[in-house]
Structures are given as C-alpha cells and as structure tokens.
Design a protein around this motif. Structure first.
Motif, mmCIF file in Angstrom:
data_model
loop_
_atom_site.group_PDB
_atom_site.id
_atom_site.type_symbol
_atom_site.label_atom_id
_atom_site.label_comp_id
_atom_site.label_asym_id
_atom_site.label_seq_id
_atom_site.Cartn_x
_atom_site.Cartn_y
_atom_site.Cartn_z
ATOM 1 N N MET A 181 0.825 -1.209 0.000
ATOM 2 C CA MET A 181 0.000 0.000 0.000
ATOM 3 C C MET A 181 0.859 1.258 0.000
ATOM 4 O O MET A 181 1.989 1.245 0.473
ATOM 5 N N GLN A 182 0.300 2.298 -0.558
ATOM 6 C CA GLN A 182 0.934 3.607 -0.532
ATOM 7 C C GLN A 182 0.546 4.307 0.760
ATOM 8 O O GLN A 182 -0.616 4.333 1.137
ATOM 9 N N TRP B 89 4.480 0.793 1.570
ATOM 10 C CA TRP B 89 4.638 -0.248 2.589
ATOM 11 C C TRP B 89 4.397 -1.583 1.898
ATOM 12 O O TRP B 89 3.274 -1.921 1.526
ATOM 13 N N LEU B 90 5.484 -2.334 1.696
ATOM 14 C CA LEU B 90 5.439 -3.591 0.950
ATOM 15 C C LEU B 90 6.072 -4.683 1.793
ATOM 16 O O LEU B 90 7.238 -4.562 2.178
ATOM 17 N N THR B 91 5.296 -5.728 2.094
ATOM 18 C CA THR B 91 5.825 -6.818 2.903
ATOM 19 C C THR B 91 5.592 -8.166 2.228
ATOM 20 O O THR B 91 4.628 -8.342 1.479
ATOM 21 N N VAL C 54 9.855 -6.359 5.254
ATOM 22 C CA VAL C 54 9.522 -5.105 4.590
ATOM 23 C C VAL C 54 10.541 -4.911 3.480
ATOM 24 O O VAL C 54 11.744 -4.852 3.737
ATOM 25 N N LEU C 55 10.076 -4.837 2.240
ATOM 26 C CA LEU C 55 10.955 -4.554 1.099
ATOM 27 C C LEU C 55 10.941 -3.044 0.914
ATOM 28 O O LEU C 55 10.010 -2.487 0.342
ATOM 29 N N ALA C 56 11.941 -2.387 1.441
ATOM 30 C CA ALA C 56 11.969 -0.926 1.499
ATOM 31 C C ALA C 56 12.963 -0.361 0.493
ATOM 32 O O ALA C 56 14.131 -0.747 0.487
#
Length: 137
Positions: free
Chosen positions: A34-35, A42-44, A56-58
C-alpha cells in the motif's frame, strides 16, 4: 513487554523488481502492498509457513524516512552488496538450492556442510546476500 518481532527490513533497489523476486523466485507470499502518506510504499512479504514475521521490502528514497543524502548512501551500500537479507530455513538445503537455481536465483556458495547444518549463500536481485540453511537435527 515485547513478545515477538513482527517485521524486519530489507533495503532493495526497486520494490517492484524485489516483489517479483521474493514472490516468484523464492515463493514468498505478499503481506501488505500500500501507498502511505508522503509517497512511501509499505510492501511486505513472508514465507508461506511463517506469516507472523514479515519482511519489509523498502526502497530508500527521499521522503518521510530518509533525507536525499541518506537515501543515496543506503542505495550505494546496497549496490556494493553490503547488506544481508537474513537466514532462510529449509528442510532440505540441497533440494531447495536446486529448485531456486532453476528459477534463476544466483548463489555465491553451493550447499556446504557446516557445524550447524547445511548452508548455501545466495543473492537477491538487489545484491543482498542471504543464507539458505538446513539445521542439524
């Protein structure tokens, strides 16, 4: 009292490409995508058997988390291969290694007997190293 760790961060060069790698090559599931305020994504992802610990792929970029200078420094360290993505466990290191090779995962060390079990060392598509470990029983 702290009872567990819910998330750990892996810095990546491109979130879309990292998502493809972790989902389609390593077989992880998508947790959240999600943005968030300020353009932060925020990507997990997580291994199917362990949804309680998400990675978390940051992507470091200027915004709420990093200054422009800090984001550039972190990206440079990623490009140098200075970060590890962690230790991923498997019940059969040699079998998983062979499966991941067919999916295009790059390894810098084949399965090798260690004091604690069998370990292979791989790289994600950003250059982060990871251990693939089969523990001794």
């Amino acid at each position: 009292m702290i009872t567990s760790i819910a998330h750990a961060t892996i810095y990546v060069l491109n979130q879309d490409e990292a998502l493809d790698f972790y989902k389609n090559r390593l077989g992880f599931e998508v947790g959240d995508d999600m943005q968030v305020e300020g353009g932060f994504r925020w990507l997990t992802v997580y291994p199917t058997s362990k949804p309680q610990l998400q990675l978390v792929l940051a992507e470091p970029k200027e915004g709420p988390m990093f200054s422009k200078d800090a984001a550039e420094k972190i990206r440079g360290l990623i490009e140098e291969g200075a970060f590890g993505a962690g230790v991923f466990e498997t019940e059969d290191c040699r079998k998983t290694y062979a499966e991941l090779l067919t999916k295009g995962v790059e390894f810098i060390q084949p399965p090798t007997e260690q004091l604690y079990g069998v370990e292979a060392m791989g790289l994600d598509n950003s250059g982060n190293w990871f251990s693939l470990v089969q523990r001794k029983k």
